[in-house]
Design a protein around this motif. Structure first.
Motif, short mmCIF file in Angstrom:
data_model
loop_
_atom_site.label_atom_id
_atom_site.label_comp_id
_atom_site.label_asym_id
_atom_site.label_seq_id
_atom_site.Cartn_x
_atom_site.Cartn_y
_atom_site.Cartn_z
N TYR B 75 -0.06 3.30 5.77
CA TYR B 75 -0.16 3.02 7.08
C TYR B 75 1.23 2.71 7.45
O TYR B 75 1.76 2.16 8.76
CB TYR B 75 -1.09 1.96 7.55
N ILE B 86 -1.75 -3.77 10.48
CA ILE B 86 -2.96 -3.09 10.23
C ILE B 86 -3.62 -3.95 9.45
O ILE B 86 -2.93 -4.03 8.21
CB ILE B 86 -2.91 -1.74 9.26
N TYR B 88 -6.57 -4.66 6.89
CA TYR B 88 -7.61 -3.69 6.10
C TYR B 88 -8.72 -4.60 5.54
O TYR B 88 -8.38 -5.28 4.88
CB TYR B 88 -6.72 -2.82 5.05
N PHE B 356 -3.15 4.06 16.81
CA PHE B 356 -3.44 4.26 15.17
C PHE B 356 -4.25 5.44 14.82
O PHE B 356 -4.35 6.19 13.81
CB PHE B 356 -4.03 2.94 14.69
N LEU B 360 -3.91 8.54 12.52
CA LEU B 360 -4.60 8.81 11.32
C LEU B 360 -4.89 10.41 11.42
O LEU B 360 -5.45 11.05 10.44
CB LEU B 360 -5.89 8.03 11.27
N TRP B 365 0.29 11.49 8.68
CA TRP B 365 -0.47 10.64 7.79
C TRP B 365 -0.91 11.36 6.71
O TRP B 365 -1.00 10.64 5.54
CB TRP B 365 -1.69 10.20 8.74
#
Lengths: 320, 453
Positions: B75, B86, B88, B356, B360, B365
């Motif tokens: 990320y 981010i 997680y 985001f 992804l 990514w």
């Protein structure tokens, strides 16, 4: 995980019982009472044998887990722990090294601290509130007292799982706590209160009423009576319940997962252990080592407070 | 097998590869591109979402340590571009916890759903937010095969993320070479190889299997049926089966089950290293393939992610201790591939969440994921990702299967069926079947449990 604790119990209980029932022996010769029969039954050699057998059976899984935690990955996955006695010397500390090693996303020291941060208030809060409530139920007469007490105790029947979603909704949308320690502390307190109130109430009710009357004659109010007279006498009951609650909160995974979440900065040790096995459980051989790491503190606490635990049990159980 | 010098060398090189992998994702002194600052990417696609600096996006997944670190590392370029943090969180209890959090009003911004079935459940709560147009464009361009699985009732909700391939048979290249066995290219060759191994090696068995997996016991057996169904009945019938356009006890399903039974219920063929047929039900899926290492079993059918289950020091490579071959189809020309994957569902419609999601679903990514991969399992559903960036041999093999022009990709059927069947009676039925229930009773039982609506 907690199989170790009960093992210490049967022997100790019968030992303590022997001590406590001893003074009653001469009286029993004069008049056989039901309590005397029960006490004799418990102290007979057969009962001791049964207790020892139960203790051994109860300990075997823990021993197995302990032995397993020192075996290598392939051995754990391919053969039973008892076979390891055929090749002594094959033991390794690798599992412990791996379980204790920390990464950027999981750190066992942080997890331990988080668990302590969760556990202490979650044990102190319900004890404090429950002893206050128990005092009111035991010694302050007010209309509807018995009905209310039954209602409080009846809450014991409600499984906590059904309260998870509504409680979370209240914390997040009504109170604005969100996922915070407050949510976990409050939830543990809520779930513990019925049993705590019941246990401490029963203990408090046993105390002689003359004590309270004498204090009141000397001019003590409810607050003085509670703090100066009752609280010191309550120690065994509080300690007994404290151990229960401590073990429950320490080993709890569900409540913290729901109300706190599993981010590394707040996750307790149980979340850490659960995550040890990896996303698809490929590292499950680490779990035995993880279990023993997390078990150290509860076992220490239990051994330290065992005296109170047994006394608390006896205080509630053997009356008359 | 004795610990000869080849094996020791193999173990050493495995350890070395691991050490390299760890240093590559952990420290910043390794070569550029895979360090903590991440790769430079084109930030233009995310500027359209406005100034996002200082915002936070929470991600909730079922991917836990140590597999989570490479995810978090991937990320970095997005965080550098936008200034978004981010956050997680991985949990083993993800599937049970997510519905609780969503209903309790404490939903994460983004969740990686491992099954389309779970996506349907989540969409039914009304809390899932459809992704922006940018995501749909990316998915159309990069992962058309997977799009329908992220779609519920005609609305596209969740972009595919990671992918895994299930049509693999794990084996020991050394044992195959010793026995003079060839990798089979058709189903008949596989069956005659099985027969040959069984007659050549009275002390070991050709196959080992294990379906114990806690409260999900039975799922590895459902993968067997799905893989074989895809071969004996073809992709179209497979789709009908998934959508219940043919009953579960249809003749085509019975044929697939019978074919699987020829292996899994033949005491001469299973269960290498463990015992008789019934031990399949009590052997955990994590341990099931390990007899391949000590020679008591020759083949183990399991997905690409089984690579993580080999003990530390095992060299997983074409010339190593263990390797995998594609579970052959009926003919050498056909190439059906059974697989699975995760889907990105959003529960918030803030601009940083949308940005985001866009990241992804991008090629950037997928490439960054391959670069920061670490110990493997980094194949994405993205067809346009640069496959040469994948370093792990199993990842390369999986990516080859997914991008093969002849491949007919199908998603794991039990993940697509209604939860009562796909995560219930299908598992249980297969477990009963392993311990002795006959074919017809098993299929009738599962058919009867299909929810009527």
């Amino acid at each position: 995980m907690s199989t170790l604790e009960p093992t210490a119990l049967p022997d100790k209980v019968s030992e303590e019982m022997e001590q406590t029932t001893h003074p009653g022996r001469p009286r029993r010769r004069r008049r056989r009472s039901a309590a005397g029969d029960a006490a004799r039954a418990v102290t007979s050699p057969w009962a001791s044998l049964v207790a020892v057998v139960i203790a051994v059976l109860w300990t075997i899984p823990t021993i197995g887990l302990f032995v397993t935690s020192f075996r290598s990955q392939l051995d754990i996955q391919r053969s039973g722990w008892w076979t390891s006695f055929l090749h002594p010397g094959d033991y390794t500390l690798d599992n412990y090294t791996q379980a204790l090693s920390s990464t950027s996303t999981s750190n066992i020291v942080q997890a331990f601290i988080n668990t302590i941060v969760i556990t202490l208030p979650a044990v102190v809060l319900p004890i404090f509130l429950a002893s206050l409530a128990a005092y009111a139920f035991a010694w302050i007469p007010f209309p509807g007292r018995d009905a209310l007490f039954v209602a409080v105790f009846a809450l014991q029947i409600v499984p906590l799982q059904i309260a998870l979603v509504p409680l979370l909704d209240i914390y997040v949308n009504k109170l604005g706590f969100g996922a915070s320690y407050w949510s976990v502390w409050l939830s543990h307190t809520i779930f513990a209160l019925p049993l705590a109130t019941f246990l401490i109430h029963n203990f408090m009710k046993e105390l002689p009423g003359e004590l309270m009357e004498a204090a009141r004659v000397d001019g003590a109010g409810h607050v003085t009576i509670f703090f100066r007279i009752l609280l010191p006498l309550l120690t065994p009951a509080i300690a007994a319940f404290g151990i229960f609650q401590f073990l429950w909160v320490w080993n709890d995974l569900l409540v913290s997962l729901v109300f706190l979440g599993g981010t590394p900065d707040v996750a307790p040790i149980t979340v850490f252990i659960a995550a040890l096995a990896g996303s698809r459980g490929s590292a499950w051989y680490l779990l035995s080592a993880g279990a023993f790491i997390s078990m150290v503190v509860p076992v220490a606490v239990f051994l330290g407070l065992q005296r109170y635990f047994v006394r608390g049990l006896l205080a509630g159980g053997l009356k008359g | 097998m004795p610990l000869n010098s080849t094996r020791r060398a193999a173990a050493l090189s495995g350890a070395l590869a691991l050490a390299l992998g760890v240093s590559a994702c952990g420290s910043s002194d390794s070569d550029a591109g895979s360090d903590e600052t991440g790769t430079e990417i084109d930030c233009a696609p995310y500027e359209a979402f406005g100034d996002l600096d200082g915002t936070t996006v929470t991600v909730y997944t079922s991917i836990t340590a140590p597999e989570d670190e490479p995810h978090i590392a991937s990320y970095k370029p997005f965080e550098n571009c936008t200034g978004v943090t981010i956050k997680y969180e991985g949990s083993k209890e993800f599937e049970a916890q997510l519905p609780v959090r969503v209903q309790g009003g404490n939903a994460p911004d983004i969740a990686y759903l491992p099954q389309p079935g779970l996506l349907q459940t989540m969409v039914a709560t009304g809390k899932v937010v459809a992704p922006p147009q940018e995501v749909e464009d990316n998915v159309d361009a990069n992962m058309p095969d997977f799009k329908e699985y992220g779609t519920v009732d005609g609305t596209f909700y969740a972009a595919p993320l990671g992918a895994n391939v299930k049509s693999f048979v794990w084996y020991s290249p050394q044992m195959f070479a010793d026995g003079g066995y060839e990798i089979p290219t058709t189903w008949d060759e596989l069956m005659s190889l099985t027969q040959q191994i069984a007659s050549d090696n009275p002390d070991s068995k050709p196959w080992c299997a294990g379906i114990e997996s806690g409260d999900a016991t039975g799922w590895p057996a459902t993968d067997w049926i799905e893989d074989v169904m895809l071969r004996t009945a073809g992709a179209e019938t497979y789709d009908k089966w998934v959508n219940h356009e043919i009953p579960f006890n249809d003749a085509s399903v019975a044929e697939a089950l019978n074919e699987v039974g020829k292996i899994l219920k033949n005491p001469d063929y299973v269960n290498g290293g463990y015992g008789d047929v019934k031990t399949i039900a009590t052997t955990s899926f994590q341990d099931a393939g390990l007899p391949v290492l000590d020679g008591s079993c020759y083949m183990h059918r399991q997905a690409s992610f089984y690579a993580a289950n080999w003990p530390e020091g095992t060299n997983v490579a074409e010339d190593g201790d263990v390797w995998a071959f594609y579970l052959p189809a009926m003919t050498a020309e056909e190439h059906p591939v059974l697989g699975g994957g995760e889907f990105v569902a959003a529960f918030a419609d803030r601009p940083e969440v949308k940005a985001f999601q866009t990241y992804l679903s991008s090629v950037e990514w997928a490439d960054e994921r391959a670069r920061t991969c670490g110990s493997g399992g980094c194949v994405t559903a993205n067809k346009n990702a640069d496959a040469s960036l994948l370093e792990n041999p199993v990842d390369k093999l999986s990516a080859e299967q997914l991008t093969d022009p002849n491949a007919t990709f199908r998603f794991d059927a039990s993940d697509l069926m209604p939860g009562a069947v796909g995560a219930g009676t299908f598992w249980k039925g297969m477990t009963d079947w392993i311990i002795g229930q006959d074919d017809q009773t098993t299929l009738d039982y599962i058919e009867k449990s299909w929810p009527k609506s």
